[in-house]
Structure formats: C-alpha cells, structure tokens
Design an enzyme around this catalytic site. Structure first.
Site, PDB file in Angstrom:
ATOM      1  N   GLU A  42      39.907  30.144   7.047  1.00  0.00           N
ATOM      2  CA  GLU A  42      40.483  30.074   5.539  1.00  0.00           C
ATOM      3  C   GLU A  42      41.874  30.998   5.440  1.00  0.00           C
ATOM      4  O   GLU A  42      41.688  31.979   5.876  1.00  0.00           O
ATOM      5  CB  GLU A  42      39.806  30.396   4.330  1.00  0.00           C
ATOM      6  CG  GLU A  42      41.259  29.761   2.544  1.00  0.00           C
ATOM      7  CD  GLU A  42      39.469  30.225   1.766  1.00  0.00           C
ATOM      8  OE1 GLU A  42      38.879  30.451   1.514  1.00  0.00           O
ATOM      9  OE2 GLU A  42      40.507  30.070   0.759  1.00  0.00           O
ATOM     10  N   ARG A 269      25.889  37.493   9.592  1.00  0.00           N
ATOM     11  CA  ARG A 269      27.159  38.404   9.186  1.00  0.00           C
ATOM     12  C   ARG A 269      27.452  39.853   9.626  1.00  0.00           C
ATOM     13  O   ARG A 269      26.407  40.593  10.104  1.00  0.00           O
ATOM     14  CB  ARG A 269      28.906  38.231   8.389  1.00  0.00           C
ATOM     15  CG  ARG A 269      27.719  38.753   7.059  1.00  0.00           C
ATOM     16  CD  ARG A 269      28.485  38.904   6.064  1.00  0.00           C
ATOM     17  NE  ARG A 269      29.012  37.726   5.733  1.00  0.00           N
ATOM     18  CZ  ARG A 269      30.314  37.337   5.282  1.00  0.00           C
ATOM     19  NH1 ARG A 269      31.480  38.421   5.875  1.00  0.00           N
ATOM     20  NH2 ARG A 269      31.243  36.268   5.227  1.00  0.00           N
ATOM     21  N   LYS A 279      38.050  40.151   3.369  1.00  0.00           N
ATOM     22  CA  LYS A 279      39.245  39.563   2.872  1.00  0.00           C
ATOM     23  C   LYS A 279      40.340  40.204   1.494  1.00  0.00           C
ATOM     24  O   LYS A 279      40.651  41.356   0.986  1.00  0.00           O
ATOM     25  CB  LYS A 279      39.979  38.385   3.083  1.00  0.00           C
ATOM     26  CG  LYS A 279      40.497  38.098   4.949  1.00  0.00           C
ATOM     27  CD  LYS A 279      40.390  36.474   4.862  1.00  0.00           C
ATOM     28  CE  LYS A 279      38.958  35.700   4.717  1.00  0.00           C
ATOM     29  NZ  LYS A 279      39.490  34.367   5.247  1.00  0.00           N
TER      30      LYS A 279
HETATM   31  P1  ATP Z   1      35.565  37.171   3.681  1.00  0.00           P
HETATM   32  O1  ATP Z   1      34.623  37.339   2.837  1.00  0.00           O
HETATM   33  O2  ATP Z   1      35.993  38.667   4.876  1.00  0.00           O
HETATM   34  O3  ATP Z   1      36.778  37.236   3.176  1.00  0.00           O
HETATM   35  P2  ATP Z   1      35.194  34.275   5.209  1.00  0.00           P
HETATM   36  O4  ATP Z   1      33.851  34.638   4.889  1.00  0.00           O
HETATM   37  O5  ATP Z   1      35.816  34.227   3.829  1.00  0.00           O
HETATM   38  O6  ATP Z   1      35.607  36.064   4.972  1.00  0.00           O
HETATM   39  P3  ATP Z   1      36.436  32.818   6.201  1.00  0.00           P
HETATM   40  O7  ATP Z   1      38.110  31.962   7.135  1.00  0.00           O
HETATM   41  O8  ATP Z   1      35.824  31.275   5.288  1.00  0.00           O
HETATM   42  O9  ATP Z   1      36.674  34.216   6.409  1.00  0.00           O
HETATM   43  O10 ATP Z   1      35.346  32.821   7.647  1.00  0.00           O
HETATM   44  C1  ATP Z   1      35.963  32.457   9.060  1.00  0.00           C
HETATM   45  C2  ATP Z   1      34.653  32.485   9.520  1.00  0.00           C
HETATM   46  O11 ATP Z   1      34.649  33.772   9.914  1.00  0.00           O
HETATM   47  C3  ATP Z   1      33.713  32.183   8.743  1.00  0.00           C
HETATM   48  O12 ATP Z   1      33.088  31.015   9.920  1.00  0.00           O
HETATM   49  C4  ATP Z   1      32.936  33.168   8.712  1.00  0.00           C
HETATM   50  O13 ATP Z   1      31.817  32.921   8.490  1.00  0.00           O
HETATM   51  C5  ATP Z   1      33.615  34.037  10.001  1.00  0.00           C
HETATM   52  N1  ATP Z   1      32.898  34.797   9.177  1.00  0.00           N
HETATM   53  C6  ATP Z   1      33.630  35.735   8.270  1.00  0.00           C
HETATM   54  N2  ATP Z   1      33.052  37.057   8.222  1.00  0.00           N
HETATM   55  C7  ATP Z   1      32.570  37.057   8.839  1.00  0.00           C
HETATM   56  C8  ATP Z   1      31.301  38.728   9.632  1.00  0.00           C
HETATM   57  N3  ATP Z   1      31.662  39.482   8.508  1.00  0.00           N
HETATM   58  N4  ATP Z   1      31.111  38.540  10.233  1.00  0.00           N
HETATM   59  C9  ATP Z   1      31.255  37.670  11.373  1.00  0.00           C
HETATM   60  N5  ATP Z   1      31.385  36.656  10.963  1.00  0.00           N
HETATM   61  C10 ATP Z   1      32.518  35.729   9.776  1.00  0.00           C
HETATM   62 MG    MG Z   2      35.999  32.480   2.300  1.00  0.00          MG
END
Ligand code: ATP
Ligand code: MG
Length: 568
Positions: A42, A269, A279
């Site tokens: 995102e 994760r 983020k």
């Molecule tokens: P955050 O919680 O840090 O904002 P998010 O999951 O909201 O992360 P996205 O941009 O939606 O961030 O994630 C893009 C991809 O990265 C998704 O497939 C998500 O599952 C993966 N991802 C995000 N954080 C992690 C992590 N700590 N370990 C492994 N994969 C991750």
């Molecule tokens: Mg997200």
C-alpha cells in the site's frame, strides 16, 4: 523476470514451507508450470525490512518455475494516506534489492471499473446487495464469535433496486455512510468474515491517481482477491493476520470463472529485536522528528538501511536464512547484522581514517619529506588492488590508541613502547606534550628507518599495530556514528511506559566533524562502502561533497551489543 541468487547462503537456510509447496506443485505440472506471485504494497509509507522479506519471498517463489513472474502491485484502494512519493520510493527500493518486475507493474486503482462491473454481476446473481443501515447497525447485526449474525432489513432488496441504488452510489447521489454494498453470503456462518462482508463504501475524497472519478471505493477484502485473479496470480502470499480472511478470499474468486484461481497462503511476518516495524510507527518517528526522515540511516526502512550502508545481498541472504514459517516469532537483529558483516567483510576495501585524532611527531623524520608506501586494499585478496600512502613527519593516530599509564597487556602506544604504524613503520614514543590544562596535545616519537613498510630489519617482534593518517595528506571529513535506534529488545513492550519513543537510544547518533581521512576517501561516491581499519564498516553519505566528505558508520567490526549482553 530476473532475481539475483545468493550462492553462499543456500546451504544454511531455515526451512521455507512455501518454496517446498510450490516446488511440489510445479513438479506436478500445476498452473501449467507457471508460478505467478505479486508484491502488493500500500503506497502509504516507505518499505521496511519486513517488506524486504516479503519481496524476497514473492520473487524467489516465482523463480521456482522458469517462466514464473512476480508483479509489483500498488494496493491503492484506500484514497487517504497514499502518495506518489511513496510509489516512487517503493519502485526504487524493490529495484535496489535486486528484483525486476519487468512490465508487470499494476495499480489496484486501475481495476476500479472492472471491480465495479464484477460487483454489478454479483448483484445480478443475487450475491450482493445494498444495505442502508448505519455502520453501527451493521456491526451489531453481524454478531461476534459467540453470537450469530441476523439478517438485516435490506437483505432481500430486489436485484433491480440494488442495481439502481448501486449505480446512484457511484453517481455521487448519497452522502458517506448512507449505503454500502455487501456480499450476500451467510449471516449465520460460523466464520464472522462470511457474514455479508462490506464490498464498497462511499468516500467523498480524491484519490492520488483517479482524482474525483470515484466516490465509492472497494474494500480490501474484495479488491485484493479480485486483483490477484485479474492478473493471473497463482499464489497470493500474505502475512498471518489475513488467515481469517482466507475463506472470504476463496468465496470471491470462485464466483467467477478465473483461470487460474488464485490461492492465498499465509506466513508469519518478520519481527526484529531492537526495532519497530509498522509503517504507522515509523511515520511517527519521522513526523515527530526523532529521525531525520524515512531514509534516516537508523530506520529499518529499505531506504534507511541503504543509506546506512547495508548491501542488497546482505538483506537477501538474511531473508533466506530466517526462512518462512507459520509461527510468529521475533528474530534477533544480530542475525541481520551478521549477514551484513559477512558481506561487507568480503566486499569492502580496507582504508584508514582517524576519528579522534592525536598528533604524533616523528622527531627523526625530516620535515617536508615523505616516504611513499604501497598499501593493499585487502591484504588477503590482491584483487582489491592497492593505493599509495605517504609517511610524513607528522601523522594522526587515534586518541584511544595511546595510554599514558598502560594497563596490562596493552599492545598499543604508551611512553617508551614501540608500535607499528600500519603498512609504514615502527615508532617508539619518547615524550608526551601537554597543554596548561594537562591535556595531551602531541606525542613525540622516533621511528626505526630500517622498518619501512612496518617490519623490523632485525626480526624483533612488535605486537601492536595501529592505524594512522599523514597530517600533510589527511582530508578532513564528517563521520556519523550510528548505532541501534532503540536500547531495548522490544521497544513496544509497554510494561513501563506505553510511549515507545521513550526507548530510543540517546546515543544512536554521534557526529564527528573533524575526522582525518586518508586522501582516497575524499573522492568516493555516495553509497561506496569501505572498512576503516579497526573501526568498522562505513559508507559515503549522499550529503558528501568533494570539499567535505561525509561517511556513515554502517556497523562496527564486532558485535559490541552481544558483549554488553554477556556482561549483563
Ligand atoms: P505495516 O503493518 O508495516 O504498515 P502492511 O502489511 O500494512 O505493513 P503493506 O504495504 O500492506 O504493509 O504490505 C505489503 C506486503 O508486505 C504485504 O503482503 C504484507 O503482508 C507484507 N509485509 C508487511 N509487513 C511485513 C513483515 N513485517 N514481514 C513480512 N511481510 C510483511
Ligand atoms: Mg497495510
């Protein structure tokens, strides 16, 4: 699609159940042998090391099949908080990590029309309806884990009425919250997610790509599986918190005749000690000024780690080594640092810089003269080449390398002791010069002219070797000494205080503005990495100029935190 391989890493990797599964499937010829994955960020912030794990996993999984590919899809269905700055940074970071999505770059917002059409199709088939209850009423009606949901008053609206309302929602006739579109599944389902989940809501906000074209936006749970299906994704790899959504994911994609039908697979994760990763929290560090920006070298963002001097190979190797499982855990940041040191050790030229200079005058070395010395960039690997250094009457050594009253086993410089200036000469300290306040300002030494290059002609052994820089040739530079951003293993542990920023390491950055660098260090370009012998690995910062070189400390040679932990 291409992705680099890390041969060194392959033997000691932890298990990766997704690779195992996909290999089996590919062998069985499933999906016509073509694995298609996607990385779906995102664009609401910079990518972090957790994303790096996901990127590596998605690209390497696709690589299992010859014609496999991994798409970069910006999941931009949420109009707020998204920004083109983030889109740019994400592209840059994935590329820097060494992965290439070729022409397969997509935006979920490009599917808005198609998603709308599919929603209309579901309405026509009696599988979706417009609900005009308030969000609170909807929530209450869905029940919870213990209480089944109940059918709401609008559930049996006619197809015609639903089509009419939905198109008027799109047309902007209604206020936010007046109506939503829901999938018509089963309000009594044991799975709360299947109790007529929301598909669309009215949001009267501009979108960074579609502007004001839309005032209804699809929900993640609908948009994501459908986007996967539109793109021909075979394996939709995501983190464990989406496991509960898997049946719903399957429900959406199986109601159309997609081929292949994508499948969601969840993995744990990445969490790291001494780090926060979400983020939202990283954004707070930036906005509250705890760091200089998303690419501050202390940030666990890919941009920050890049500026810190991390190599893409180290990150990829780390991702392989930690493996992929379905069990949540927290990885020791020491493991990441170990992968980094390994790579830097193999790839960095050895150079000399003095961070806290102390002047040393060689009294029997004529003023104005110099001796040219050949110094290898890596004594154990001739392929690094060498450079010329110059020994002169005045040189700088590290303040810490001199002790007026040496402790036992002190092999560095002390009054009356002999030490080796790396690659240059043996010197003995004769006298310590102090100012009125009693501070040491200069050391007076003599050298053994028969020790040019650093070894005695008579074979006597000198144990201590210290680094140095010729005062006549040194270039002044700024050196930023970075350390871990947090001083507690779990900064989010709110046992003492809910505010994680209180656990920021107050000495995570120390700036030295009068370091003495060997001349060659002044002409290196941003992102070039070197070792400062005995001090650690350093990288040229983008702030660096020819007039004023700036180096960031990537990491010390040894893990001082592990030592501290042992002591404690
Ligand atoms: P955050 O919680 O840090 O904002 P998010 O999951 O909201 O992360 P996205 O941009 O939606 O961030 O994630 C893009 C991809 O990265 C998704 O497939 C998500 O599952 C993966 N991802 C995000 N954080 C992690 C992590 N700590 N370990 C492994 N994969 C991750
Ligand atoms: Mg997200």
């Amino acid at each position: 699609m291409k992705a680099p391989k890390d041969n060194a890493a392959s033997q000691e990797n932890a298990p990766n159940f997704i690779h195992e599964l996909v290999k089996r499937e590919a062998q069985e010829g499933m999906y016509g042998g073509v694995i298609v994955t996607r990385f779906p960020p995102e664009p609401n912030g910079y990518l972090h090391i957790g994303h790096a794990k996901s990127i590596c996993l998605n690209f390497t999984t696709a690589q299992i099949s010859d014609r496999g590919r991994c798409h970069l899809r910006f999941d931009d269905t949420n109009p707020e908080a998204e920004d083109t700055e983030y889109v740019e940074s994400i592209r840059e970071d994935v590329r820097w990590l060494g992965f290439d999505w070729g022409s397969h770059e997509y935006f979920a917002s490009d599917y808005f029309e198609r998603l709308y059409e599919c929603a209309v199709d579901l309405i026509r088939r009696g599988l979706a309806y417009v609900d005009s209850q308030s969000l609170e009423e909807i929530r209450a009606g869905r029940g919870d884990f213990y209480k089944p949901g109940v059918n709401g008053p609008f559930r049996e609206r006619s197809v015609e009425e639903n089509l009419d309302l939905f198109s008027r929602m799109r047309g902007g006739e209604f206020d936010e919250g007046a109506h939503v579109l829901r999938a018509k599944i089963d309000m009594a389902s044991k799975d709360v997610n299947l109790r007529d989940p929301l598909m669309y809501r009215i949001r009267k906000v501009s979108h960074h790509r579609t502007g004001d074209d839309w005032c209804i936006y699809p929900m993640y749970d609908y948009a994501h599986p459908m986007s996967d299906a539109f793109e021909g994704i075979t394996h939709s790899i995501c983190t464990l918190e989406f496991a509960h959504h898997n049946p719903l994911y399957q429900w959406f994609v199986s109601h159309f005749d997609f081929d292949p039908i994508p499948r969601q697979i969840e993995f744990a994760r990445l969490n790291l000690t001494f780090t926060v990763m979400s983020k939202r929290l990283l954004k707070r560090l930036v906005e509250q000024g705890h760091v200089s920006g998303w690419d501050d070298p202390r940030m666990p963002t890919i941009a920050g780690m890049r500026r810190r001097g991390y190599t893409p190979a180290a990150l990829r190797r780390f991702a392989e080594r930690i493996g992929v499982s379905r069990r949540d855990g927290i990885v020791d940041v020491g493991l990441l640092e170990h992968a980094l040191r390994e790579d830097l050790n193999a790839t960095s030229p050895r150079t000399m810089a003095v961070l806290r200079p102390l002047k040393l005058v060689i009294e029997n070395f004529p003023d104005g003269e110099e001796i040219e010395l050949d110094a290898p960039y890596n004594p154990s690997d001739p392929s690094f080449g060498s450079r010329k250094l110059h020994l002169t009457r005045k040189v700088y050594i590290e303040r810490d390398d001199f002790m007026e009253q040496p402790m036992k086993k002190w092999f560095r410089l002390a009054p009356g002791k002999e030490v080796r200036l790396r690659y240059a000469a043996l010197v003995v300290c004769n006298r310590v010069v102090k100012n009125d306040a009693g501070d040491i300002v200069e050391l007076r030494c003599t050298w053994d002219p028969a020790s040019k290059g650093g070894n005695a002609a008579d074979g006597r052994k000198v144990r201590g070797t210290i680094h140095w820089v010729s005062a006549a040739h040194a270039v002044d530079g700024e050196v930023r000494l970075y350390d871990r951003l947090f001083n507690e293993e779990n900064p989010l542990d709110d046992a003492h205080d809910a505010d994680f920023t209180k656990r920021i390491n107050p000495t995570s950055l120390e700036v030295i503005d009068d370091a003495k660098l060997e001349p060659g260090l002044a002409v290196r370009a941003p992102e070039e990495r070197v070792q400062f012998e005995r001090l650690g690995y350093f990288v040229v910062d983008p702030d660096s100029t020819l007039e004023r070189p700036v180096y960031n400390r990537t990491i010390q040679l040894k893990d001082s935190w592990a030592k501290l932990a042992k002591k404690a």
